[in-house]
Design an enzyme around this catalytic site. Sequence first.
Site, PDB file in Angstrom:
ATOM      1  N   GLU A 138      -4.950   0.138  -7.034  1.00 14.68           N
ATOM      2  CA  GLU A 138      -5.096  -1.321  -7.001  1.00 14.68           C
ATOM      3  C   GLU A 138      -6.419  -1.755  -6.361  1.00 14.68           C
ATOM      4  O   GLU A 138      -7.109  -0.967  -5.711  1.00 14.68           O
ATOM      5  CB  GLU A 138      -3.926  -1.959  -6.266  1.00 14.68           C
ATOM      6  CG  GLU A 138      -3.827  -1.505  -4.826  1.00 14.68           C
ATOM      7  CD  GLU A 138      -3.331  -2.586  -3.890  1.00 14.68           C
ATOM      8  OE1 GLU A 138      -3.816  -3.733  -3.983  1.00 14.68           O
ATOM      9  OE2 GLU A 138      -2.472  -2.262  -3.055  1.00 14.68           O
ATOM     10  N   LYS A 181       4.643  -3.232   3.871  1.00 18.52           N
ATOM     11  CA  LYS A 181       3.750  -3.336   5.027  1.00 18.52           C
ATOM     12  C   LYS A 181       4.528  -3.782   6.264  1.00 18.52           C
ATOM     13  O   LYS A 181       5.398  -4.622   6.194  1.00 18.52           O
ATOM     14  CB  LYS A 181       2.591  -4.278   4.718  1.00 18.52           C
ATOM     15  CG  LYS A 181       1.541  -3.546   3.863  1.00 18.52           C
ATOM     16  CD  LYS A 181       0.290  -4.345   3.685  1.00 18.52           C
ATOM     17  CE  LYS A 181       0.537  -5.494   2.764  1.00 18.52           C
ATOM     18  NZ  LYS A 181       0.698  -5.106   1.365  1.00 18.52           N
TER      19      LYS A 181
HETATM   20  N1  PSU Z   1      -1.476  -1.844   0.635  1.00 19.59           N
HETATM   21  C1  PSU Z   1      -2.325  -1.741   1.693  1.00 19.59           C
HETATM   22  N2  PSU Z   1      -3.080  -2.849   1.985  1.00 19.59           N
HETATM   23  C2  PSU Z   1      -2.999  -4.030   1.241  1.00 19.59           C
HETATM   24  C3  PSU Z   1      -2.107  -4.120   0.137  1.00 19.59           C
HETATM   25  C4  PSU Z   1      -1.364  -2.980  -0.121  1.00 19.59           C
HETATM   26  O1  PSU Z   1      -2.378  -0.701   2.361  1.00 19.59           O
HETATM   27  O2  PSU Z   1      -3.707  -4.983   1.545  1.00 19.59           O
HETATM   28  C5  PSU Z   1      -2.016  -5.420  -0.697  1.00 19.59           C
HETATM   29  C6  PSU Z   1      -1.346  -5.148  -2.023  1.00 19.59           C
HETATM   30  O3  PSU Z   1      -2.218  -5.522  -3.048  1.00 19.59           O
HETATM   31  C7  PSU Z   1      -0.096  -6.004  -2.034  1.00 19.59           C
HETATM   32  C8  PSU Z   1      -0.518  -7.175  -1.217  1.00 19.59           C
HETATM   33  O4  PSU Z   1       0.285  -6.357  -3.330  1.00 19.59           O
HETATM   34  O5  PSU Z   1      -1.249  -6.519  -0.144  1.00 19.59           O
HETATM   35  C9  PSU Z   1       0.670  -8.027  -0.790  1.00 19.59           C
HETATM   36  O6  PSU Z   1       0.238  -9.327  -0.535  1.00 19.59           O
HETATM   37  P1  PSU Z   1       1.277 -10.579  -0.426  1.00 19.59           P
HETATM   38  O7  PSU Z   1       2.097 -10.282   0.788  1.00 19.59           O
HETATM   39  O8  PSU Z   1       0.373 -11.798  -0.254  1.00 19.59           O
HETATM   40  O9  PSU Z   1       2.056 -10.622  -1.694  1.00 19.59           O
END
Ligand code: PSU
Length: 308
Positions: free
Chosen positions: A23, A155
């Site tokens: 990604e 996360k």
């Molecule tokens: N994995 C990581 N760091 C990140 C992400 C994933 O180690 O920053 C990103 C991914 O792209 C995931 C996003 O889809 O964070 C989630 O964001 P939100 O909570 O705004 O949906």
Amino acid sequence: MKIKLNPEIADALRDGMPVVALESTVIAHGLPYPQNIETALKLEDIVRENGTVPATIAVFGGEFCVGLDHGQIEQLATDRDIRKISRRDLAIAVAQRLDCATTVATTSFLAHMAGIQVFATGGIGGVHRGYSADVSADLPELAQTPVTVVCSGAKIVLDLPATREWLETHGVTVLGWQCDELPAFYSRSSGLEIDERVETAAEIAQIAAARDAFGLKNAILVTVPIPTEFEIERSELETMLADALSLADKNGVRGKEITPFLLAQMSERSGGRTLAANIALLENNARVAAAIAKAFAERSEPPAVAGG
Ligand code: PSU
Ligand code: MN
């Protein structure tokens, strides 16, 4: 909508060779410069060293790009105007020819459209702490897009029990890679259940094939614990996180800004330890994803018509 596949990936997919999707939000918004560009390139190298073809995914000029060149990766890492897009933004991005970084949701969607089955990331989005109306679009995407996503759970800044419940309710299969508990991103355990422990990539390929055979569309989440030497204890994280969360609240940080904000705050408060941990788990997940992509390729039959 046409996808712009680079020739190496197009060839690999036609020949049934293993490909791993990566990604771009983690490059543009998840990690600071210069660690973001170093990590993006390192992840591609790891995927290659393990006998598979990397396919980093992003949107440039409104085009869905699968497989990026060095200039594009550099732009993601340095251009502060790159937009973080989820499913709701795809149509806007195309119509307005924007340059965008794709999240787990949009990378999964585009990987599936391109015919790529395995995708490696760090941690998925989920239900936010203290604000349970903020549910990442990553979750509903995983419920409806049959990819295999290799990650270290959700996360740590999120409400992990609520995220875990969401996955269960919506039929996302959660496997533990050589572990018995759902990993918690920077920590190896969360006290939360996985659906099944798996030891090998072949087992995952078997489970995915069974899902496909009866037409289920859910993703399979392969959750991989962070390598032990980089692990940060839950208890140690919670204080830093509580402070970061209250600062976010005080500053009115919301929506798609919240995850990048909290990750940056944690890194600052831990003297860079969470950053090192994040990079270590991303690298490890890329390695595991490569093994899984190879197991998928071994299972699938050779293409009926040789492409020349
Ligand atoms: N994995 C990581 N760091 C990140 C992400 C994933 O180690 O920053 C990103 C991914 O792209 C995931 C996003 O889809 O964070 C989630 O964001 P939100 O909570 O705004 O949906
Ligand atoms: Mn959100």
